[in-house]
Design a protein around this motif. Structure first.
Motif, mmCIF file in Angstrom:
data_model
loop_
_atom_site.group_PDB
_atom_site.id
_atom_site.type_symbol
_atom_site.label_atom_id
_atom_site.label_comp_id
_atom_site.label_asym_id
_atom_site.label_seq_id
_atom_site.Cartn_x
_atom_site.Cartn_y
_atom_site.Cartn_z
ATOM 1 N N GLY A 18 0.414 -1.275 0.115
ATOM 2 C CA GLY A 18 -0.013 0.098 0.001
ATOM 3 C C GLY A 18 0.707 1.417 0.248
ATOM 4 O O GLY A 18 1.455 1.292 -0.444
ATOM 5 N N LEU A 19 0.348 1.765 0.522
ATOM 6 C CA LEU A 19 1.187 3.598 0.787
ATOM 7 C C LEU A 19 2.375 3.695 1.068
ATOM 8 O O LEU A 19 3.310 4.237 1.080
ATOM 9 C CB LEU A 19 -0.339 4.552 1.595
ATOM 10 N N GLY A 20 2.907 2.682 2.597
ATOM 11 C CA GLY A 20 4.181 2.608 2.990
ATOM 12 C C GLY A 20 4.764 2.185 1.811
ATOM 13 O O GLY A 20 5.658 2.773 1.705
ATOM 14 N N ARG A 21 4.229 1.071 1.039
ATOM 15 C CA ARG A 21 5.612 0.670 -0.006
ATOM 16 C C ARG A 21 5.626 1.691 -0.772
ATOM 17 O O ARG A 21 7.121 0.876 -1.598
ATOM 18 C CB ARG A 21 4.906 -0.871 -0.284
ATOM 19 N N ALA A 22 4.872 2.477 -1.289
ATOM 20 C CA ALA A 22 5.059 3.328 -2.172
ATOM 21 C C ALA A 22 5.903 4.648 -1.878
ATOM 22 O O ALA A 22 6.844 5.390 -2.286
ATOM 23 C CB ALA A 22 3.352 4.522 -2.462
ATOM 24 N N VAL A 23 5.975 5.331 -0.403
ATOM 25 C CA VAL A 23 6.774 5.744 -0.161
ATOM 26 C C VAL A 23 7.711 5.108 0.784
ATOM 27 O O VAL A 23 8.892 5.770 -0.289
ATOM 28 C CB VAL A 23 6.193 6.316 1.764
ATOM 29 N N ALA A 24 8.102 3.996 0.024
ATOM 30 C CA ALA A 24 9.499 3.008 0.402
ATOM 31 C C ALA A 24 10.098 3.356 -0.773
ATOM 32 O O ALA A 24 11.633 3.785 -1.398
ATOM 33 C CB ALA A 24 9.621 1.907 1.079
ATOM 34 N N GLN A 25 9.581 2.651 -2.018
ATOM 35 C CA GLN A 25 10.000 3.407 -3.220
ATOM 36 C C GLN A 25 10.512 4.537 -3.484
ATOM 37 O O GLN A 25 11.405 4.759 -4.598
ATOM 38 C CB GLN A 25 9.177 2.506 -4.498
ATOM 39 N N SER A 26 9.756 5.332 -3.602
ATOM 40 C CA SER A 26 10.070 7.254 -3.768
ATOM 41 C C SER A 26 10.847 7.686 -3.132
ATOM 42 O O SER A 26 12.469 7.511 -3.588
ATOM 43 C CB SER A 26 8.960 7.909 -3.747
ATOM 44 N N LEU A 27 11.519 7.231 -2.114
ATOM 45 C CA LEU A 27 12.651 7.024 -1.742
ATOM 46 C C LEU A 27 13.867 7.066 -1.908
ATOM 47 O O LEU A 27 14.827 7.325 -2.218
ATOM 48 C CB LEU A 27 12.681 7.168 0.008
ATOM 49 N N GLY A 28 13.300 5.739 -2.543
ATOM 50 C CA GLY A 28 14.896 4.708 -2.664
ATOM 51 C C GLY A 28 15.075 5.103 -4.222
ATOM 52 O O GLY A 28 16.429 5.396 -4.026
ATOM 53 N N ARG A 29 14.332 5.626 -4.726
ATOM 54 C CA ARG A 29 14.419 5.851 -6.170
ATOM 55 C C ARG A 29 14.561 7.415 -5.974
ATOM 56 O O ARG A 29 16.455 7.465 -6.927
ATOM 57 C CB ARG A 29 13.307 5.985 -7.151
ATOM 58 N N GLU A 30 15.030 7.924 -4.571
ATOM 59 C CA GLU A 30 15.842 9.670 -4.574
ATOM 60 C C GLU A 30 16.717 9.746 -4.583
ATOM 61 O O GLU A 30 18.025 10.676 -3.743
ATOM 62 C CB GLU A 30 14.865 10.485 -3.831
ATOM 63 N N GLY A 31 18.255 8.061 -3.895
ATOM 64 C CA GLY A 31 18.816 7.932 -3.541
ATOM 65 C C GLY A 31 18.668 7.415 -2.016
ATOM 66 O O GLY A 31 20.091 7.109 -1.723
ATOM 67 N N ALA A 32 17.624 7.889 -1.127
ATOM 68 C CA ALA A 32 17.744 7.108 0.751
ATOM 69 C C ALA A 32 18.131 6.090 0.750
ATOM 70 O O ALA A 32 17.927 5.069 -0.425
ATOM 71 C CB ALA A 32 16.411 7.713 1.210
ATOM 72 N N ASN A 33 18.797 5.633 1.786
ATOM 73 C CA ASN A 33 18.783 4.688 2.076
ATOM 74 C C ASN A 33 17.764 3.994 3.087
ATOM 75 O O ASN A 33 17.775 5.055 4.153
ATOM 76 C CB ASN A 33 20.047 4.333 2.679
ATOM 77 N N VAL A 34 16.830 2.603 2.475
ATOM 78 C CA VAL A 34 15.369 2.862 2.444
ATOM 79 C C VAL A 34 15.395 1.443 3.572
ATOM 80 O O VAL A 34 15.943 1.177 3.419
ATOM 81 C CB VAL A 34 14.971 3.123 1.647
ATOM 82 N N VAL A 35 15.092 2.021 5.392
ATOM 83 C CA VAL A 35 14.281 0.492 5.440
ATOM 84 C C VAL A 35 13.395 0.165 5.519
ATOM 85 O O VAL A 35 12.046 0.754 5.802
ATOM 86 C CB VAL A 35 14.398 0.808 6.571
ATOM 87 N N VAL A 36 12.860 -0.884 4.390
ATOM 88 C CA VAL A 36 12.023 -1.881 4.732
ATOM 89 C C VAL A 36 11.042 -2.378 5.603
ATOM 90 O O VAL A 36 11.840 -3.163 5.852
ATOM 91 C CB VAL A 36 11.269 -2.218 3.109
ATOM 92 N N THR A 37 9.967 -2.069 6.285
ATOM 93 C CA THR A 37 9.563 -2.499 7.409
ATOM 94 C C THR A 37 7.752 -3.027 7.799
ATOM 95 O O THR A 37 7.866 -2.327 6.540
ATOM 96 C CB THR A 37 9.506 -1.788 7.844
ATOM 97 N N GLY A 38 7.957 -4.660 8.137
ATOM 98 C CA GLY A 38 6.456 -5.334 7.967
ATOM 99 C C GLY A 38 7.031 -5.874 8.926
ATOM 100 O O GLY A 38 7.905 -6.635 9.209
ATOM 101 N N ARG A 39 5.383 -6.938 8.723
ATOM 102 C CA ARG A 39 5.928 -8.555 9.853
ATOM 103 C C ARG A 39 6.088 -9.613 8.409
ATOM 104 O O ARG A 39 6.424 -10.867 9.008
ATOM 105 C CB ARG A 39 4.010 -8.739 9.813
ATOM 106 N N ARG A 40 5.702 -9.099 7.234
ATOM 107 C CA ARG A 40 6.230 -10.506 6.399
ATOM 108 C C ARG A 40 7.507 -10.084 6.099
ATOM 109 O O ARG A 40 8.119 -9.232 4.908
ATOM 110 C CB ARG A 40 5.200 -10.272 5.160
ATOM 111 N N LEU A 41 8.899 -10.568 6.729
ATOM 112 C CA LEU A 41 9.985 -10.280 6.585
ATOM 113 C C LEU A 41 10.282 -10.997 5.697
ATOM 114 O O LEU A 41 11.038 -10.086 4.791
ATOM 115 C CB LEU A 41 10.758 -10.984 7.676
ATOM 116 N N ALA A 42 9.743 -11.296 4.934
ATOM 117 C CA ALA A 42 10.086 -12.337 3.084
ATOM 118 C C ALA A 42 9.737 -11.176 2.135
ATOM 119 O O ALA A 42 10.928 -10.674 1.565
ATOM 120 C CB ALA A 42 10.401 -13.592 3.220
ATOM 121 N N LEU A 43 8.777 -9.993 2.543
ATOM 122 C CA LEU A 43 8.372 -9.377 1.385
ATOM 123 C C LEU A 43 9.327 -8.358 1.298
ATOM 124 O O LEU A 43 9.246 -7.265 0.700
ATOM 125 C CB LEU A 43 6.874 -9.313 1.399
ATOM 126 N N ALA A 44 9.804 -8.463 2.831
ATOM 127 C CA ALA A 44 10.566 -6.847 3.524
ATOM 128 C C ALA A 44 11.390 -6.200 2.575
ATOM 129 O O ALA A 44 11.951 -5.646 1.690
ATOM 130 C CB ALA A 44 10.496 -6.610 4.696
#
Length: 257
Positions: A18-44
């Motif tokens: 959802g929205l959290g994933r979209a934010v993580a992806q946008s920040l990643g494209r801009e060059g940030a070091n992104v920490v993707v988080t969630g209950r599903r570790l494999a998906l993160a």
């Protein structure tokens, strides 16, 4: 436009969908070091693997020990958090008249306590370094309470009050604190709300969505990418003079200014 987040550490809560994933992806494209988080570790980890510089970390937003562990993992990988994006699951749909005491507690535990905890763990470092961004994913219900989402309206409004107060306290330290309020963005959460409406009204989900779209001036649901890019800007160096506000990304859905 260079957003100035290259090399910044961005922790995005609940970002495997959802929205959290979209934010993580946008920040990643801009060059940030992104920490993707969630209950599903494999998906993160899978999502993190698709970004230029990212890690996947297990996180249950509602669990204090899990929050502490996720921040520790972030600092071990990338150093202190520069950009904190607050996000998480909302309470169950409910009417105001039907709210129970347990519903009130649940709203606070889901929407207020986690945000306060994450901020307490990361804000002192931001202030010491003279730069930081705190952005909460909210809801248009903050400014125009949504029917049948009373617990969400309550919890998000409480968070908004806390963040506005905080924004004024830390603005002089180079830290901005804002909320980004989605309207109808095409996520699984919104699809679920459409399905619930369809069940209540005895119509199919497609009709429920059509009726919802008809209330939006642009005539469609927003895309997660549009929301994510707006969030990335608010987290950027370019947005250093924007703080203490709740920005709506809703296609004009809320009729007030």
């Amino acid at each position: 436009m260079d957003l100035g987040v290259q090399g910044r550490t961005a922790f995005v809560a609940a970002s495997t969908a959802g929205l959290g994933r979209a934010v993580a992806q946008s920040l990643g494209r801009e060059g940030a070091n992104v920490v993707v988080t969630g209950r599903r570790l494999a998906l993160a980890r899978e999502i993190a693997g698709s970004l230029p510089s990212a890690i996947g970390v297990e996180l249950d937003v509602t669990n204090a020990a899990s929050r502490a562990a996720a921040i520790a993992a972030t600092e071990a990988a990338f150093g202190p958090v520069d950009i904190l994006v607050l996000n998480g699951p909302g309470p169950r749909p409910s009417t105001a008249a039907g709210l129970s005491a347990d519903d009130l507690t649940d709203a606070f535990d889901r929407l207020v306590s986690p945000g306060h905890d994450f901020i307490a763990r990361t804000l002192p470092g931001m202030r010491d370094r003279g730069w930081g961004r705190v952005l909460a994913v909210g809801s248009s219900g903050v400014v125009a309470p949504l029917p049948d989402l009373a617990a969400s309206n309550l919890g998000r409004a409480a968070l908004a009050g806390y963040l506005k107060t905080l924004a004024n306290e830390v603005a002089g330290d180079g830290v901005t604190v804002n909320m980004l309020l989605p309207g109808r963005i095409a996520t699984d959460r919104v699809a679920g709300l459409d399905a619930a409406q369809a069940a209540r009204e005895g119509i199919d989900a497609a009709e429920a969505e059509r009726r919802s779209r008809s209330t939006i001036p642009v005539g469609r649901y927003g895309t997660p990418e549009e929301f994510g890019d707006t969030a990335a800007f608010l987290c950027s160096t370019r947005a250093s003079y924007i703080t203490g506000v709740a920005v709506r990304c809703d296609g004009g859905l809320v009729r007030t200014q």
